[in-house]
Design an enzyme around this catalytic site. Structure first.
Site, mmCIF file in Angstrom:
data_model
loop_
_atom_site.group_PDB
_atom_site.id
_atom_site.type_symbol
_atom_site.label_atom_id
_atom_site.label_comp_id
_atom_site.label_asym_id
_atom_site.label_seq_id
_atom_site.Cartn_x
_atom_site.Cartn_y
_atom_site.Cartn_z
ATOM 1 N N TYR A 157 3.642 -6.703 17.252
ATOM 2 C CA TYR A 157 3.901 -5.877 16.062
ATOM 3 C C TYR A 157 4.641 -4.602 16.470
ATOM 4 O O TYR A 157 5.693 -4.260 15.917
ATOM 5 C CB TYR A 157 2.596 -5.522 15.339
ATOM 6 C CG TYR A 157 2.783 -4.400 14.352
ATOM 7 C CD1 TYR A 157 3.524 -4.586 13.194
ATOM 8 C CD2 TYR A 157 2.265 -3.113 14.606
ATOM 9 C CE1 TYR A 157 3.735 -3.542 12.307
ATOM 10 C CE2 TYR A 157 2.467 -2.071 13.722
ATOM 11 C CZ TYR A 157 3.206 -2.287 12.569
ATOM 12 O OH TYR A 157 3.435 -1.250 11.696
ATOM 13 N N SER A 194 6.406 3.392 13.369
ATOM 14 C CA SER A 194 4.974 3.584 13.611
ATOM 15 C C SER A 194 4.765 4.316 14.925
ATOM 16 O O SER A 194 5.552 4.160 15.874
ATOM 17 C CB SER A 194 4.328 2.199 13.685
ATOM 18 O OG SER A 194 3.010 2.295 14.172
ATOM 19 N N ASP A 232 12.458 -12.406 -0.867
ATOM 20 C CA ASP A 232 12.236 -12.172 0.559
ATOM 21 C C ASP A 232 13.479 -11.483 1.117
ATOM 22 O O ASP A 232 14.601 -11.914 0.828
ATOM 23 C CB ASP A 232 11.999 -13.529 1.253
ATOM 24 C CG ASP A 232 11.435 -13.352 2.645
ATOM 25 O OD1 ASP A 232 12.110 -12.728 3.493
ATOM 26 O OD2 ASP A 232 10.312 -13.828 2.882
ATOM 27 N N LYS A 287 8.703 -3.169 15.809
ATOM 28 C CA LYS A 287 9.133 -1.864 15.286
ATOM 29 C C LYS A 287 10.095 -1.181 16.267
ATOM 30 O O LYS A 287 11.096 -0.587 15.861
ATOM 31 C CB LYS A 287 7.916 -0.955 15.048
ATOM 32 C CG LYS A 287 7.025 -1.397 13.915
ATOM 33 C CD LYS A 287 7.690 -1.164 12.569
ATOM 34 C CE LYS A 287 6.834 -1.649 11.422
ATOM 35 N NZ LYS A 287 7.517 -1.633 10.125
ATOM 36 N N TYR A 347 0.832 -1.218 0.000
ATOM 37 C CA TYR A 347 0.000 0.000 0.000
ATOM 38 C C TYR A 347 0.863 1.263 0.000
ATOM 39 O O TYR A 347 0.813 2.081 -0.938
ATOM 40 C CB TYR A 347 -0.922 -0.054 1.226
ATOM 41 C CG TYR A 347 -1.676 1.220 1.539
ATOM 42 C CD1 TYR A 347 -2.312 1.955 0.543
ATOM 43 C CD2 TYR A 347 -1.779 1.660 2.861
ATOM 44 C CE1 TYR A 347 -3.016 3.115 0.853
ATOM 45 C CE2 TYR A 347 -2.489 2.808 3.177
ATOM 46 C CZ TYR A 347 -3.095 3.538 2.167
ATOM 47 O OH TYR A 347 -3.789 4.682 2.473
HETATM 48 P P1 NAD Z 1 1.635 -3.643 3.091
HETATM 49 O O1 NAD Z 1 1.402 -4.985 3.703
HETATM 50 O O2 NAD Z 1 0.665 -3.157 2.075
HETATM 51 O O3 NAD Z 1 3.089 -3.572 2.460
HETATM 52 C C1 NAD Z 1 4.180 -4.292 2.969
HETATM 53 C C2 NAD Z 1 4.861 -5.004 1.800
HETATM 54 O O4 NAD Z 1 5.987 -5.724 2.305
HETATM 55 C C3 NAD Z 1 3.940 -6.023 1.117
HETATM 56 O O5 NAD Z 1 3.958 -5.794 -0.276
HETATM 57 C C4 NAD Z 1 4.546 -7.375 1.467
HETATM 58 O O6 NAD Z 1 4.353 -8.320 0.438
HETATM 59 C C5 NAD Z 1 6.011 -7.004 1.680
HETATM 60 N N1 NAD Z 1 6.757 -7.895 2.585
HETATM 61 C C6 NAD Z 1 6.429 -8.283 3.836
HETATM 62 N N2 NAD Z 1 7.375 -9.072 4.359
HETATM 63 C C7 NAD Z 1 8.360 -9.176 3.418
HETATM 64 C C8 NAD Z 1 9.597 -9.859 3.356
HETATM 65 N N3 NAD Z 1 10.037 -10.621 4.356
HETATM 66 N N4 NAD Z 1 10.349 -9.743 2.232
HETATM 67 C C9 NAD Z 1 9.918 -8.987 1.196
HETATM 68 N N5 NAD Z 1 8.745 -8.320 1.183
HETATM 69 C C10 NAD Z 1 7.974 -8.429 2.290
HETATM 70 O O7 NAD Z 1 1.753 -2.592 4.291
HETATM 71 P P2 NAD Z 1 1.809 -1.006 4.251
HETATM 72 O O8 NAD Z 1 0.578 -0.489 4.868
HETATM 73 O O9 NAD Z 1 2.216 -0.536 2.907
HETATM 74 O O10 NAD Z 1 2.978 -0.749 5.292
HETATM 75 C C11 NAD Z 1 4.318 -0.562 4.899
HETATM 76 C C12 NAD Z 1 5.191 -0.408 6.123
HETATM 77 O O11 NAD Z 1 4.715 0.673 6.907
HETATM 78 C C13 NAD Z 1 5.167 -1.636 7.051
HETATM 79 O O12 NAD Z 1 6.473 -1.826 7.553
HETATM 80 C C14 NAD Z 1 4.224 -1.227 8.153
HETATM 81 O O13 NAD Z 1 4.517 -1.887 9.355
HETATM 82 C C15 NAD Z 1 4.500 0.260 8.249
HETATM 83 N N6 NAD Z 1 3.382 1.011 8.806
HETATM 84 C C16 NAD Z 1 2.140 0.909 8.233
HETATM 85 C C17 NAD Z 1 1.064 1.602 8.791
HETATM 86 C C18 NAD Z 1 -0.316 1.458 8.212
HETATM 87 O O14 NAD Z 1 -1.285 1.792 8.916
HETATM 88 N N7 NAD Z 1 -0.484 1.015 6.968
HETATM 89 C C19 NAD Z 1 1.274 2.416 9.901
HETATM 90 C C20 NAD Z 1 2.553 2.512 10.456
HETATM 91 C C21 NAD Z 1 3.603 1.798 9.891
HETATM 92 C C1 WQD Z 2 -8.775 3.735 14.173
HETATM 93 C C2 WQD Z 2 -9.947 4.041 15.097
HETATM 94 C C3 WQD Z 2 -10.647 2.139 16.405
HETATM 95 C C4 WQD Z 2 -11.980 -0.290 12.998
HETATM 96 C C5 WQD Z 2 -3.599 0.658 13.663
HETATM 97 C C6 WQD Z 2 -2.422 -0.061 14.259
HETATM 98 C C7 WQD Z 2 -1.219 0.815 14.222
HETATM 99 C C8 WQD Z 2 -0.957 1.405 12.842
HETATM 100 C C9 WQD Z 2 -2.183 1.960 12.207
HETATM 101 C C10 WQD Z 2 0.774 0.176 11.749
HETATM 102 C C11 WQD Z 2 -9.810 3.420 16.492
HETATM 103 C C12 WQD Z 2 -11.737 2.538 15.442
HETATM 104 C C13 WQD Z 2 -11.477 0.720 13.794
HETATM 105 C C14 WQD Z 2 -13.369 -0.592 13.065
HETATM 106 C C15 WQD Z 2 -13.633 1.170 14.695
HETATM 107 N N1 WQD Z 2 -0.455 0.432 11.925
HETATM 108 N N2 WQD Z 2 -12.277 1.435 14.617
HETATM 109 N N3 WQD Z 2 -14.141 0.153 13.922
HETATM 110 O O1 WQD Z 2 -5.868 1.151 15.808
HETATM 111 O O2 WQD Z 2 -5.230 3.588 15.431
HETATM 112 O O3 WQD Z 2 -3.872 1.827 14.436
HETATM 113 O O4 WQD Z 2 -3.275 1.045 12.330
HETATM 114 O O5 WQD Z 2 1.721 0.574 12.357
HETATM 115 O O6 WQD Z 2 -0.171 0.023 14.643
HETATM 116 O O7 WQD Z 2 -2.728 -0.395 15.591
HETATM 117 O O8 WQD Z 2 -6.099 2.241 13.509
HETATM 118 O O9 WQD Z 2 -7.799 2.162 11.724
HETATM 119 O O10 WQD Z 2 -7.577 0.177 13.293
HETATM 120 O O11 WQD Z 2 -8.534 2.322 14.172
HETATM 121 O O12 WQD Z 2 -14.378 1.798 15.441
HETATM 122 O O13 WQD Z 2 -13.880 -1.505 12.408
HETATM 123 O O14 WQD Z 2 -11.125 3.437 14.530
HETATM 124 O O15 WQD Z 2 -11.182 1.738 17.628
HETATM 125 O O16 WQD Z 2 -10.397 4.314 17.398
HETATM 126 P P1 WQD Z 2 -5.310 2.198 14.926
HETATM 127 P P2 WQD Z 2 -7.502 1.653 13.093
#
Ligand code: NAD
Ligand code: WQD
Length: 349
Positions: free
Chosen positions: A151, A127, A61, A155, A14
């Site tokens: 998770y 994160s 990977d 991080k 994403y």
């Molecule tokens: P995503 O799952 O869409 O993208 C992660 C990508 O990494 C995927 O395409 C997956 O196939 C690839 N991947 C996973 N493990 C791998 C491995 N061992 N080798 C090679 N490729 C691998 O997730 P995203 O939402 O795009 O998130 C990207 C990064 O940002 C992640 O590290 C996630 O923890 C971090 N992050 C995401 C959010 C969020 O809410 N989306 C918030 C904070 C941090």
């Molecule tokens: C947002 C708000 C829920 C779903 C998560 C991970 C965090 C980070 C981002 C990677 C909260 C409420 C949610 C639903 C709801 N990812 N909610 N009904 O929990 O802030 O963060 O994603 O690093 O690590 O924990 O995001 O989108 O899940 O929730 O009411 O079906 O929406 O309670 O208040 P969150 P979220």
């Protein structure tokens, strides 16, 4: 034109796919390494359609040291943006070893390969989850860390490893020190304005915005609102939502900073990437209904374990040192989510 090569781990995902668009548009050469465990190669075809520029993709990977070593030898990247990782909080509680192996061990292998190849510039996807309990709901980078699930701990461990790596440069008086930006994302949502790339979760979404979008389009019947008795303005949880395109622009700014005099002597520094303001779950629902004209069927449900009442970023440091701040507002985030959802009701197929 910028001829530097950026290696993007997790680039098919994403956030990674949106980063590839920005990098290509900024003139970088892009090499993606992704094992496709949570993505489809179609996202990368779309990136190339949007930009009209090619990128190089390796399905590999990051834990495969030989494969990664060969890719570094062939592509000679100057910088790595490290998105690859598993990110589902609930799954991490069920399968902690999988999360530590993939996220922590994967980063160890990547850092070793980078070190061997003398590529020491890294932007890491951290994160806001790394922060511990705090008396303030607005998080600043120097707040204590204390994640509460595997998770989040994966991080925080990676952040520790990268800080140690950078600190060792001072001890060893290394000629080419590590330059590392730890970017702590708040809640990324939205999609590219073309509607060609976006978030494509497997199964029932864990996160609010994709859940709301799937209710709006009729794929899911009803949104559970997890709690309306929090000490917030309307009782529902408040988060700092950030448009994914704003978020990835922060990565380009981080690369610029790592190449500037600010990081001349090396270093490892954390930056919050958030808007600096929060919206409640009900405010998100209302905005979605207003912008799309669709009714969101929802039901107040019990609180979800591990959820905080409220958190949002203090983004001042990113503004001061990276010259970055968000440009898009909630209506943009909703409209772009809806554009992606309606153009791709089944995600990437
Ligand atoms: P995503 O799952 O869409 O993208 C992660 C990508 O990494 C995927 O395409 C997956 O196939 C690839 N991947 C996973 N493990 C791998 C491995 N061992 N080798 C090679 N490729 C691998 O997730 P995203 O939402 O795009 O998130 C990207 C990064 O940002 C992640 O590290 C996630 O923890 C971090 N992050 C995401 C959010 C969020 O809410 N989306 C918030 C904070 C941090
Ligand atoms: C947002 C708000 C829920 C779903 C998560 C991970 C965090 C980070 C981002 C990677 C909260 C409420 C949610 C639903 C709801 N990812 N909610 N009904 O929990 O802030 O963060 O994603 O690093 O690590 O924990 O995001 O989108 O899940 O929730 O009411 O079906 O929406 O309670 O208040 P969150 P979220």
């Amino acid at each position: 034109m910028n001829n530097k090569t950026v290696l993007v781990t997790g680039g098919a995902g994403y956030i990674g796919s949106h980063a590839c668009v920005e990098l290509l548009q900024a003139g970088f050469k892009v090499v993606v390494v992704d094992n496709l465990s949570n993505s489809k190669p179609e996202s990368l075809s779309r990136v190339q359609q949007i930009t009209g520029s090619p990128l190089t993709f390796y399905q590999a990977d990051i834990r495969n040291k030989q494969a990664l070593t060969d890719i570094f030898a062939k592509e000679s990247p100057s910088t790595v943006i490290h998105f690859a990782g598993l990110k589902a909080v609930g799954e991490s509680c069920e399968q902690p070893l999988l999360y530590y192996h993939n996220n922590v061990y994967g980063t160890l292998v990547l850092a070793e390969v980078m070190s061997n190849a003398n590529v020491k510039q890294l932007v890491f996807s951290s994160s806001a989850t790394v922060y511990g309990e705090s008396s303030s709901v607005q998080y600043t980078e120097n707040f204590p860390l204390g994640p509460i699930n595997p998770y989040g701990r994966s991080k925080a461990m990676i952040e520790d490893i990268l800080r140690d790596l950078s600190a060792a440069d001072k001890t060893n008086q290394t000629e080419y020190p590590w330059k590392i930006a730890l970017l702590r994302y708040f809640n990324p949502i939205g999609a590219h304005e073309s509607g060609m790339i976006g978030e494509d979760p497997n199964g029932i979404p864990n996160n609010l915005m994709p859940y709301v979008a799937q209710v709006a389009i009729g794929k899911l019947k009803q949104l559970p609102v997890y709690g309306d008795d929090y000490p917030t303005r309307d009782g529902t949880g408040i988060r700092d939502y950030i448009h994914v395109v704003d978020l990835v622009k922060g990565h380009i700014k981080a690369i610029e900073a790592l190449n500037s005099e600010k990081f001349e002597a090396g270093g490892c520094k954390a930056y919050n990437l958030g808007a600096g303001r929060g919206y409640s779950v009900l405010e998100i629902i209302n905005a979605f209904e207003r912008v799309t004209g669709r009714k969101i069927n929802y039901k107040i449900s019990p609180r979800r374990a591990g959820d905080l009442a409220e958190c949002f970023a203090n983004p001042d440091l990113a503004l001061k040192e990276l010259n970055w701040k968000v440009e898009k507002n909630l209506d943009d985030m909703v409209a772009d989510t809806w554009n992606w959802q309606t153009k791709n009701p089944q995600g990437y197929i």
